[in-house]
Scaffold this motif. Sequence first.
Motif, PDB file in Angstrom:
ATOM      1  N   VAL A   1       0.831  -1.205   0.000  1.00 52.70           N
ATOM      2  CA  VAL A   1       0.000   0.000   0.000  1.00 52.70           C
ATOM      3  C   VAL A   1       0.864   1.252   0.000  1.00 52.70           C
ATOM      4  O   VAL A   1       0.602   2.213  -0.736  1.00 52.70           O
ATOM      5  CB  VAL A   1      -0.957  -0.020   1.208  1.00 52.70           C
ATOM      6  N   THR A   2       1.915   1.250   0.791  1.00 54.21           N
ATOM      7  CA  THR A   2       2.795   2.420   0.868  1.00 54.21           C
ATOM      8  C   THR A   2       3.436   2.719  -0.486  1.00 54.21           C
ATOM      9  O   THR A   2       3.487   3.882  -0.924  1.00 54.21           O
ATOM     10  CB  THR A   2       3.897   2.204   1.927  1.00 54.21           C
ATOM     11  N   GLU A   3       3.918   1.685  -1.166  1.00 56.39           N
ATOM     12  CA  GLU A   3       4.546   1.887  -2.474  1.00 56.39           C
ATOM     13  C   GLU A   3       3.553   2.433  -3.492  1.00 56.39           C
ATOM     14  O   GLU A   3       3.910   3.243  -4.349  1.00 56.39           O
ATOM     15  CB  GLU A   3       5.149   0.571  -2.981  1.00 56.39           C
ATOM     16  N   ALA A   4       2.302   1.992  -3.406  1.00 56.20           N
ATOM     17  CA  ALA A   4       1.278   2.508  -4.315  1.00 56.20           C
ATOM     18  C   ALA A   4       1.093   4.014  -4.143  1.00 56.20           C
ATOM     19  O   ALA A   4       0.948   4.754  -5.114  1.00 56.20           O
ATOM     20  CB  ALA A   4      -0.045   1.779  -4.070  1.00 56.20           C
ATOM     21  N   ILE A   5       1.131   4.478  -2.905  1.00 54.70           N
ATOM     22  CA  ILE A   5       0.961   5.915  -2.637  1.00 54.70           C
ATOM     23  C   ILE A   5       2.201   6.690  -3.076  1.00 54.70           C
ATOM     24  O   ILE A   5       2.099   7.776  -3.666  1.00 54.70           O
ATOM     25  CB  ILE A   5       0.676   6.149  -1.142  1.00 54.70           C
ATOM     26  N   LEU A   6       3.382   6.142  -2.815  1.00 49.97           N
ATOM     27  CA  LEU A   6       4.624   6.806  -3.216  1.00 49.97           C
ATOM     28  C   LEU A   6       4.693   6.974  -4.733  1.00 49.97           C
ATOM     29  O   LEU A   6       5.250   7.961  -5.229  1.00 49.97           O
ATOM     30  CB  LEU A   6       5.833   6.011  -2.715  1.00 49.97           C
ATOM     31  N   GLU A   7       4.134   6.011  -5.485  1.00 52.26           N
ATOM     32  CA  GLU A   7       4.128   6.112  -6.949  1.00 52.26           C
ATOM     33  C   GLU A   7       3.379   7.352  -7.424  1.00 52.26           C
ATOM     34  O   GLU A   7       3.648   7.873  -8.514  1.00 52.26           O
ATOM     35  CB  GLU A   7       3.464   4.878  -7.559  1.00 52.26           C
TER      36      GLU A   7
ATOM     37  N   ASN B   1       2.913   6.807   4.675  1.00 52.00           N
ATOM     38  CA  ASN B   1       2.798   5.976   5.876  1.00 52.00           C
ATOM     39  C   ASN B   1       1.471   6.228   6.599  1.00 52.00           C
ATOM     40  O   ASN B   1       0.807   5.289   7.057  1.00 52.00           O
ATOM     41  CB  ASN B   1       3.963   6.263   6.831  1.00 52.00           C
ATOM     42  N   MET B   2       1.077   7.497   6.672  1.00 52.17           N
ATOM     43  CA  MET B   2      -0.162   7.848   7.361  1.00 52.17           C
ATOM     44  C   MET B   2      -1.381   7.301   6.620  1.00 52.17           C
ATOM     45  O   MET B   2      -2.284   6.711   7.225  1.00 52.17           O
ATOM     46  CB  MET B   2      -0.269   9.374   7.487  1.00 52.17           C
ATOM     47  N   GLU B   3      -1.411   7.473   5.288  1.00 48.78           N
ATOM     48  CA  GLU B   3      -2.532   7.002   4.481  1.00 48.78           C
ATOM     49  C   GLU B   3      -2.606   5.479   4.479  1.00 48.78           C
ATOM     50  O   GLU B   3      -3.692   4.895   4.426  1.00 48.78           O
ATOM     51  CB  GLU B   3      -2.419   7.537   3.050  1.00 48.78           C
ATOM     52  N   THR B   4      -1.450   4.830   4.527  1.00 49.81           N
ATOM     53  CA  THR B   4      -1.418   3.366   4.567  1.00 49.81           C
ATOM     54  C   THR B   4      -2.125   2.842   5.805  1.00 49.81           C
ATOM     55  O   THR B   4      -2.992   1.956   5.730  1.00 49.81           O
ATOM     56  CB  THR B   4       0.034   2.852   4.545  1.00 49.81           C
TER      57      THR B   4
ATOM     58  N   ASP C   1      -6.621   0.258   8.378  1.00 44.46           N
ATOM     59  CA  ASP C   1      -7.580   0.282   9.492  1.00 44.46           C
ATOM     60  C   ASP C   1      -9.003   0.150   8.959  1.00 44.46           C
ATOM     61  O   ASP C   1      -9.823  -0.604   9.496  1.00 44.46           O
ATOM     62  CB  ASP C   1      -7.459   1.586  10.290  1.00 44.46           C
ATOM     63  N   HIS C   2      -9.306   0.914   7.893  1.00 41.12           N
ATOM     64  CA  HIS C   2     -10.657   0.919   7.329  1.00 41.12           C
ATOM     65  C   HIS C   2     -11.064  -0.482   6.894  1.00 41.12           C
ATOM     66  O   HIS C   2     -12.208  -0.908   7.130  1.00 41.12           O
ATOM     67  CB  HIS C   2     -10.719   1.885   6.138  1.00 41.12           C
ATOM     68  N   PHE C   3     -10.159  -1.198   6.263  1.00 42.42           N
ATOM     69  CA  PHE C   3     -10.469  -2.534   5.763  1.00 42.42           C
ATOM     70  C   PHE C   3     -10.142  -3.641   6.777  1.00 42.42           C
ATOM     71  O   PHE C   3     -10.162  -4.819   6.441  1.00 42.42           O
ATOM     72  CB  PHE C   3      -9.745  -2.797   4.442  1.00 42.42           C
ATOM     73  N   GLU C   4      -9.851  -3.229   7.991  1.00 41.41           N
ATOM     74  CA  GLU C   4      -9.630  -4.177   9.089  1.00 41.41           C
ATOM     75  C   GLU C   4      -8.576  -5.225   8.758  1.00 41.41           C
ATOM     76  O   GLU C   4      -8.752  -6.415   9.019  1.00 41.41           O
ATOM     77  CB  GLU C   4     -10.953  -4.835   9.492  1.00 41.41           C
TER      78      GLU C   4
ATOM     79  N   MET D   1      -7.573   1.664  -4.324  1.00 43.39           N
ATOM     80  CA  MET D   1      -8.358   2.845  -3.966  1.00 43.39           C
ATOM     81  C   MET D   1      -7.513   3.951  -3.356  1.00 43.39           C
ATOM     82  O   MET D   1      -7.826   5.136  -3.517  1.00 43.39           O
ATOM     83  CB  MET D   1      -9.473   2.456  -2.989  1.00 43.39           C
ATOM     84  N   VAL D   2      -6.447   3.588  -2.637  1.00 45.27           N
ATOM     85  CA  VAL D   2      -5.651   4.593  -1.951  1.00 45.27           C
ATOM     86  C   VAL D   2      -4.966   5.538  -2.936  1.00 45.27           C
ATOM     87  O   VAL D   2      -4.607   6.669  -2.585  1.00 45.27           O
ATOM     88  CB  VAL D   2      -4.619   3.911  -1.019  1.00 45.27           C
TER      89      VAL D   2
END
Length: 237
Positions: free
Chosen positions: A114-120, A129-132, A137-140, A167-168
């Motif tokens: 997830v973190t790498e997807a946001i960094l892209e 890191n925060m968005e990850t 958390d949202h998807f448990e 989605m992120v």
Amino acid sequence: MENILDIKDLTKSFILHNQCKDIQAVKNITIRVKKGEFIGITGKSGSGKSTILKSIYGTYRVQEGDIWYESSHYGPINLAKATEREMIYLRKHEIGYVSQFLNVMPRTTARQLVTEAILEMGQSREIANMETEKILDHFEIGKELRDSYPATFSGGEKLRLNIARAMVKRPRLLLLDEPTASLDHDSKLKVKTLLEQLMKEGTTMLGIFHDLEFMNRLVNKEYSIQNGCFNQAIQKI
């Protein structure tokens, strides 16, 4: 409203060399999608639904037809004729894809995916890191799983992670291939919440659904496909 996707006479078939057969998956598919629309595609298994999404995403190359996409980077681009380099850029920055299956590097943790997807998308490491953590958390996705490899996850956990990773990024165009196939009721509600948020932010979506109740609460328009051809569209919202 301006079209973001304009598919004209899309035709795709597969050759079974060992049987000398040509199997037609879809024929003369034409659809125009406006910016911010959510289009649902329904039909029996094997009717050609996934072929349409994979042709848009560039996983399949089509024999005939055009797939015009209004890119923020390239401007109007025909995805049916785009280069591999162009498709890689679009997948990283503009077009997301959620399937029932999670294909990732074997030694990449859930958090790293997830973190790498946001960094892209050009975000800072701090924001990534925060968005990850927020979306996991949202998807448990439990904290004890986040530094584990997804190969050890259950089918539902893999699907929730796959959805979170797509989605992120908040893509301009999001393709959904049975996004709730193996999810329980609570997980479906979490997916619905984020899809509604993306719609408000202007993301355009095309989704394949067997869960018609879930689909009907979200999509603007439904196309039913039979034997590789679209029936008349049904306006929903």
